[in-house]
Enzyme design. Structure first.
Site, PDB file in Angstrom:
ATOM      1  N   TYR A 188      -1.239  -4.511  10.861  1.00  0.00           N
ATOM      2  CA  TYR A 188      -1.996  -4.827   9.637  1.00  0.00           C
ATOM      3  C   TYR A 188      -2.406  -5.835   9.552  1.00  0.00           C
ATOM      4  O   TYR A 188      -2.530  -6.328   8.643  1.00  0.00           O
ATOM      5  CB  TYR A 188      -2.157  -3.714   8.947  1.00  0.00           C
ATOM      6  N   ILE A 189      -0.801  -6.791   9.867  1.00  0.00           N
ATOM      7  CA  ILE A 189      -0.830  -8.155   8.780  1.00  0.00           C
ATOM      8  C   ILE A 189      -1.548  -9.309   9.251  1.00  0.00           C
ATOM      9  O   ILE A 189      -1.716 -10.798   8.601  1.00  0.00           O
ATOM     10  CB  ILE A 189       0.960  -8.208   9.830  1.00  0.00           C
ATOM     11  N   GLU A 201       1.067  -1.381   0.327  1.00  0.00           N
ATOM     12  CA  GLU A 201       0.634  -0.021   0.318  1.00  0.00           C
ATOM     13  C   GLU A 201       0.787   1.264  -0.007  1.00  0.00           C
ATOM     14  O   GLU A 201       1.576   1.287   0.345  1.00  0.00           O
ATOM     15  CB  GLU A 201      -0.751   0.292   0.928  1.00  0.00           C
ATOM     16  N   SER A 230      -5.568  -4.731   1.608  1.00  0.00           N
ATOM     17  CA  SER A 230      -5.610  -6.401   1.743  1.00  0.00           C
ATOM     18  C   SER A 230      -4.601  -6.854   1.247  1.00  0.00           C
ATOM     19  O   SER A 230      -3.282  -7.431   0.847  1.00  0.00           O
ATOM     20  CB  SER A 230      -6.474  -6.581   0.015  1.00  0.00           C
ATOM     21  N   GLU A 231      -4.296  -7.017   3.136  1.00  0.00           N
ATOM     22  CA  GLU A 231      -3.266  -7.537   3.452  1.00  0.00           C
ATOM     23  C   GLU A 231      -3.048  -9.339   3.132  1.00  0.00           C
ATOM     24  O   GLU A 231      -1.862  -9.638   2.727  1.00  0.00           O
ATOM     25  CB  GLU A 231      -2.936  -7.308   4.912  1.00  0.00           C
ATOM     26  N   HIS A 253      -1.108   0.930  15.113  1.00  0.00           N
ATOM     27  CA  HIS A 253       0.087   1.362  14.483  1.00  0.00           C
ATOM     28  C   HIS A 253       1.246   1.183  15.431  1.00  0.00           C
ATOM     29  O   HIS A 253       2.638   1.779  15.476  1.00  0.00           O
ATOM     30  CB  HIS A 253       0.104   2.941  14.805  1.00  0.00           C
TER      31      HIS A 253
END
Length: 351
Positions: free
Chosen positions: A100-101, A43, A73-74, A143
Site C-alpha cells: 500500500y506504500i 490505519e 490515504s497513504e 499483501h
C-alpha cells in the site's frame, strides 16, 4: 525533551523470550515514554492496535494525541508525517502492508528524502515508516510484495529489515532516534516465529529460538552494522529478513561451513563486513525474496564484484523471487526455498 535513561548492556541485561511483534510493540512503548515528540499514526493503529497487533495497548497507555488512526490515504499519512518531522516531532507512521506504500511514494522520494538537502540543513524529516512486507501468509498479490529495492535507490532514505526480535527492538529504537527518514520493513512471515522452510514444515516458535532473547528496557542497535549469524570458511551467504532463517536452515541441513551474514540495514550497508567475509571464503551466495531483476541482490553482487574480484573463486550466485507478478497460489514455489538455495550452494562448492 527526551527522558534520559542509562542504556542496558546487551551482555548483562536479563532477557525475555519475545516474538517479533512483541519486541516491536515494546520498542514503540519505550520511545513514546522516553520522547514526548514521538507520535504513531496510521490505519487502525489506535483503538484496534494494528492489523498485526504491533501497536496494541499503546493508545490506551499514551493517549489519542500520541497514537491515532488516520483515513485510508497513504499519501496523506506520509505527507502529514513529513510535516510533523519538519515541525520537530518524530512521527512513526505505519503503512498497513508494504503493497500500500506506493500512493505515498512521491511524498517519500520528493519530500522526505530531500528535505535536509533542499533546506541546507534547516529542516529534517526524522520519521520512521513501519510496514509489514513479504509473503508467507497467503495474502495474495496486494499483501505480499517486497519493494525494498525501490527505497534503497533513493538517496536520503535509510532502509532497515530486521530478522529477529532482539534486532527488531534495537533497530526500531535506533531508527526512531535517527534524524533522517527510515523505511522499516518488518517480515511478517516471521512475526511469530522464524519460518525456515516450506509451509508444511514445522515452525520453530520464537520462545525456543536463541535470537528471541530480548533485554528489557532501552537499547539501540546501530544502523549500518551487519550481524555475522554464524562464522564459516566455505562460502559467504548474504541475506536479510526471513531469508536469514531459510538460508541458515539449508546450510545446517546440508552441513555447509557457510558464513551467514544478516545485513540488517540495506542502506547504510555494512560493506566492510561483507568484503571481509568474501575475501576469506572466496565464494558468495545472495538470497532475497523480492524479484530478481533490479533487486537489491543485483547491487550486492556488483559491490562484491568490485571489491572482491581477485578473491572470488566462483561466480556470485543469486537465489531470489522470480520476475513475475506475485503468484498467490504458488507463493511457496516463488520463494527461495531449500531446493533452490541448496542447488546454488552445490554449484558454488562444486558438488
Amino acid at each position: 525533551m527526551t527522558v534520559e535513561e542509562a542504556p542496558v548492556s546487551l551482555q548483562d541485561a536479563p532477557g525475555r523470550r519475545l516474538t517479533m511483534i512483541e519486541a516491536i510493540n515494546e520498542a514503540l512503548d519505550i520511545m513514546l515514554t522516553r520522547d514526548p515528540d514521538v507520535v504513531i499514526l496510521g490505519e487502525d493503529v489506535g483503538y484496534f492496535g494494528g492489523v498485526f497487533r504491533a501497536t496494541a495497548g499503546l493508545q490506551k497507555k499514551h493517549g489519542k494525541n500520541r497514537v491515532f488512526d488516520t483515513p485510508i490515504s497513504e499519501g496523506g499519512i506520509i505527507g502529514v508525517a513529513v510535516g510533523m518531522g519538519a515541525y520537530g516531532l518524530r512521527p512513526v507512521p505505519e503503512i498497513q502492508f508494504a503493497d500500500y506504500i506506493y500512493p505515498g511514494l512521491d511524498q517519500l522520494v520528493s519530500e522526505a528524502a530531500r528535505l535536509r538537502y533542499r533546506s541546507a540543513g534547516e529542516f529534517i524529516a526524522p520519521m520512521t515508516v513501519r510496514s509489514p512486507f513479504g509473503g508467507g501468509i497467503f495474502g495474495g498479490q496486494t499483501h505480499s510484495q517486497s519493494p525494498e529495492a525501490l527505497f534503497t535507490h533513493v538517496a536520503g532514505l535509510k532502509t532497515v529489515v530486521p530478522s529477529t526480535p532482539n534486532d527488531a527492538k534495537g533497530l526500531l529504537i535506533a531508527a526512531i532516534e535517527d534524524n533522517d527518514p527510515v523505511i522499516f520493513f518488518e517480515p511478517k512471515r516471521i512475526y511469530n516465529g522464524p519460518f525456515e522452510g516450506y509451509y508444511d514444515r514445522p515452525v520453530t516458535p520464537w520462545a525456543e529460538h536463541p535470537d528471541s532473547l530480548v533485554p528489557a528496557g532501552y537499547y539501540a542497535t546501530p544502523l549500518g552494522k551487519a550481524r555475522v549469524v554464524r562464522e564459516g570458511e566455505a562460502v559467504t551467504v548474504l541475506a536479510y529478513g526471513t531469508m536469514v532463517h531459510v538460508a541458515g536452515a539449508v546450510c545446517r541441513e546440508k552441513g555447509v561451513d557457510a558464513e551467514l551474514i544478516d545485513l540488517r540495514t540495506l542502506v547504510p550497508l555494512d560493506l566492510e563486513t561483507v568484503q571481509k567475509s568474501v575475501e576469506k571464503t572466496g565464494k558468495c551466495l545472495i538470497v532475497h525474496e523480492a524479484t530478481r531483476t533490479s533487486g537489491f541482490g543485483a547491487e550486492l553482487s556488483a559491490l562484491v564484484q568490485e571489491r572482491c574480484f581477485w578473491h572470488l573463486e566462483a561466480p556470485i550466485e543469486r537465489v531470489t523471487g522470480f520476475d513475475t507478478p506475485y503468484p498467490h497460489s504458488l507463493e511457496w514455489a516463488y520463494f527461495p526455498g531449500p531446493v533452490r538455495i541448496g542447488e546454488a550452494l552445490d554449484r558454488l562448492l562444486g558438488h
